[in-house]
Structures are given as structure tokens and as C-alpha cells.
Design a protein around this motif. Sequence first.
Motif, short mmCIF file in Angstrom:
data_model
loop_
_atom_site.label_atom_id
_atom_site.label_comp_id
_atom_site.label_asym_id
_atom_site.label_seq_id
_atom_site.Cartn_x
_atom_site.Cartn_y
_atom_site.Cartn_z
N GLY A 158 0.73 -1.25 0.09
CA GLY A 158 0.05 0.06 -0.08
C GLY A 158 0.75 1.18 0.07
N GLU A 159 0.34 2.36 -0.23
CA GLU A 159 0.85 3.54 -0.57
C GLU A 159 1.42 4.26 0.50
OE1 GLU A 159 -2.07 7.30 0.03
OE2 GLU A 159 -2.14 6.31 -2.22
N GLN A 160 0.78 4.01 2.16
CA GLN A 160 1.55 4.59 3.12
C GLN A 160 2.84 3.95 3.51
OE1 GLN A 160 -0.56 5.51 6.88
NE2 GLN A 160 0.46 3.79 7.86
N LEU A 161 2.99 2.77 3.36
CA LEU A 161 4.34 2.00 3.81
C LEU A 161 5.16 2.33 2.49
CD1 LEU A 161 6.14 0.34 5.24
CD2 LEU A 161 5.37 -1.59 3.98
N PHE A 162 5.02 2.67 1.01
CA PHE A 162 5.61 3.15 0.01
C PHE A 162 6.12 4.56 0.58
CE2 PHE A 162 5.89 6.01 -3.29
CZ PHE A 162 6.91 5.45 -4.12
N PRO A 177 13.50 11.58 -5.88
CA PRO A 177 11.70 11.62 -6.71
C PRO A 177 12.16 11.54 -8.11
CG PRO A 177 11.79 13.46 -4.75
CD PRO A 177 13.15 12.59 -4.91
N ALA A 178 13.19 12.41 -8.74
CA ALA A 178 13.40 12.11 -10.20
C ALA A 178 13.70 10.89 -10.49
CB ALA A 178 14.60 13.22 -10.58
N ALA A 179 14.85 10.30 -9.78
CA ALA A 179 14.93 8.71 -10.37
C ALA A 179 13.46 7.91 -10.24
CB ALA A 179 15.92 8.17 -9.19
N MET A 180 12.81 8.16 -9.24
CA MET A 180 11.81 7.26 -8.96
C MET A 180 10.70 7.37 -10.09
SD MET A 180 10.56 4.79 -6.84
CE MET A 180 9.33 3.55 -7.64
N ARG A 181 10.46 8.78 -10.33
CA ARG A 181 9.61 9.04 -11.65
C ARG A 181 10.12 8.45 -13.06
NH1 ARG A 181 8.81 13.91 -8.68
NH2 ARG A 181 10.34 14.75 -9.53
N ASP A 185 8.28 5.68 -15.38
CA ASP A 185 7.83 6.30 -16.65
C ASP A 185 8.33 5.01 -17.72
OD1 ASP A 185 6.93 8.69 -16.02
OD2 ASP A 185 9.08 9.91 -16.37
N ARG A 186 9.57 4.47 -17.27
CA ARG A 186 10.02 3.40 -17.87
C ARG A 186 9.47 1.95 -17.83
NH1 ARG A 186 16.34 1.56 -18.38
NH2 ARG A 186 16.24 -0.05 -20.05
N HIS A 187 8.94 1.62 -16.48
CA HIS A 187 8.76 0.43 -16.32
C HIS A 187 7.23 0.52 -15.54
CE1 HIS A 187 12.44 -1.20 -17.45
NE2 HIS A 187 13.01 -0.32 -16.58
N GLY A 188 6.62 1.59 -15.28
CA GLY A 188 5.46 1.53 -14.66
C GLY A 188 4.10 1.34 -15.38
N ALA A 189 3.94 0.42 -16.06
CA ALA A 189 2.94 0.27 -17.13
C ALA A 189 1.46 0.77 -16.40
CB ALA A 189 2.52 -1.08 -17.53
N SER A 190 0.83 1.60 -17.27
CA SER A 190 -0.50 2.11 -16.87
C SER A 190 -1.50 0.93 -16.42
CB SER A 190 -1.30 2.90 -17.89
OG SER A 190 -2.39 3.43 -17.46
N SER A 197 -0.73 5.06 -7.06
CA SER A 197 -0.61 5.67 -5.91
C SER A 197 0.80 6.05 -5.67
CB SER A 197 -0.86 4.49 -4.86
OG SER A 197 0.24 3.30 -5.22
N ALA A 198 1.88 5.46 -6.23
CA ALA A 198 3.33 5.85 -6.29
C ALA A 198 3.39 7.19 -7.08
CB ALA A 198 4.12 4.77 -6.91
N ARG A 199 2.65 7.23 -8.07
CA ARG A 199 2.74 8.67 -8.90
C ARG A 199 2.21 9.74 -8.01
NH1 ARG A 199 4.68 8.19 -14.12
NH2 ARG A 199 4.43 6.10 -15.06
N ALA A 200 1.16 9.50 -7.33
CA ALA A 200 0.56 10.43 -6.46
C ALA A 200 1.35 10.92 -5.58
CB ALA A 200 -0.92 9.86 -5.98
N ILE A 201 2.02 10.03 -4.83
CA ILE A 201 2.99 10.28 -3.59
C ILE A 201 3.88 11.34 -4.40
CG2 ILE A 201 4.41 9.50 -2.07
CD1 ILE A 201 1.58 9.17 -1.17
#
Length: 314
Positions: A158-162, A177-181, A185-190, A197-201
Amino acid sequence: MALVPVDQIELWLATTDSARLVEIVQQRQHGVISMKQALAAGLSTDQVSRLVASGRWIRVHPQVYRHASAVPSAIAADHAALLWAGPGAVLTGCTAGAHWGLDTASHGAVELNAARRHATAGVKTQRAHREALMPTTRRGLVVAGVEATLLGIARCRGEQLFELRFEQARRSRLTTPAAMRAYLDRHGASGRTGVASARAILAGLADSSVCDSDLEVLTARLLRSDRRVPRPRRQMVLTWDGGAYRFDFVWPQERVVLETNGRTWHDDPTDFERDNQKWSGPGALGYRLVMATWEKVTRRPQALVAEVIAALGV
């Protein structure tokens, strides 16, 4: 790590190959070994069967064994799971997080990515593209890269532990944050679980300083959850009486400071005096000071929000 003393290991073979077996069992795998490795070291399947029957070896997974004198441990369990899963297996999720030094509880099951279809006790498998896991080596084990590990935590926990573990990774300078985004972008398929939730955080952390503690992360989440609370300045420095002090959440226009305090006592008298000087400062500058403790944030969150709103006058 609990090593197996050489004098406790039986000389199973009267050949030099036994030294190789001892090295594998002792040094590299925390007391665990696979059937394949045992055969490569010179043992026969019958000899392995006799070692198990005698209690000298303990079967952990199909064709994976632990020497009876080796103390069970989390890292030994991770080694054993990788040996069972075979080539290409990668530790993922909270299991990988522990090897990155993140505070992740595995809940008793080793999490890994593997092509195997059969299950074994104490191992939770997934099947994903190995490239997306960005595998690397930590403490002699193949683990998912830190960004892939964090996404796995978002997906399974879940997003809280993330957010808690992402901020911990930022503090340890393992990611940004830039590396995570960029990873998303490369591996986080829609549509993939955990990606949204990761993108929202990350969107909420675009211009914020890294949180210094889990309590600060939980406080930030609590403040964001109530639309009545204006967005504060993070890690703002206030100066007075020749000193500069950084505060967790500040509303300069409303003259309000919210500071997290997870400590119940102070061992260092100098630290104690500095903290008291810090906490007396906002009043001297005309600010109202609200304290956020672990008890307030986790057990009485709405009371804390009400206290902040009252101080802000909104």
C-alpha cells in the motif's frame, strides 16, 4: 551471520572436494546448499540422502538443505529461496527492502521473482519481466533495484508504507523523486497495481524536503488528508538569539509552527538544552507552536488536526 565452525563439519568425502563444500556451506550461503551444488562438490545423491536421514542436513525446500549446526536466519532463508527458485530469480518487495536497509517486515515469507510454477513453504513468488526489476547484488544476494523494490512495496503493502520507505530511501541517498519518476515512466505500465498511488505520492513531494523520520511522514500525510489545512512550508529555518533552528511544518502567514517529536527522553544534556531553546523560539517570534507526538498522530489524529486548525484560525 552464524558461521559453521570447520571442526563441526563432517569430512563427508576423503577428497579435496570436501573443502569446496565446506566453503559453500560456511562462508557464502549462511549454512544452506542446493543439491546441484552438493553434486558439483563431489557428493552423490545417496550421500545427500544419508546426511538428511542422519539429521546432519535439514531439508528447507525441495533439493535445498541447511546444515543442522547453522543457526536459522532471515538471510539464510533468502539464500535458500533463491537456490530453490534457480537461475534468474530475484528477491523483491519487502524482502529486497530489508537488504537495502529499509525498515520492511517480510511477514515471514520470502518474496521473489521466479519462473517456477510450483510453490514451496515460506516463499511468495511473482512473475514479472526481469529487466523491470533492475537486479543488482546486495550482501551476496540478487535483489531488485531500489526503485523496483519500492514499487513492489507500493503494490503489495500500500501507499502509506511506500511513502514511509521511499522517504527512508531518500534519507539514505538511495534514490530521489526524479529517479523514482524516471523508473515509473520506463517500467510503470498504466493500470499496474501500485503505480498510480506511487505517482500520486511523488507528485505531492515535488518541492518538499526529505522527511527526517517516519513520524514526520505520517504527520505530512495527516495534514494532506484534510482540505481545511493549508499547505505548510517544510523544513523552514527560523532564527533568533544568535541561533538558527529548522522546523518541520511552518505556516509563516498564520504564524504557526508544527513540530514532530518522537523522543520520550533525552540522554544528552546538551541536546536537551538545545531542544528546549528551539521550542521556546517560535513564541519569542510570535508563532504558536503545536507538537505532534507519535501518540497524537497514530491514535488521536483528528484531535491533532483540530489543534492545528484552531491554531491556524481557518
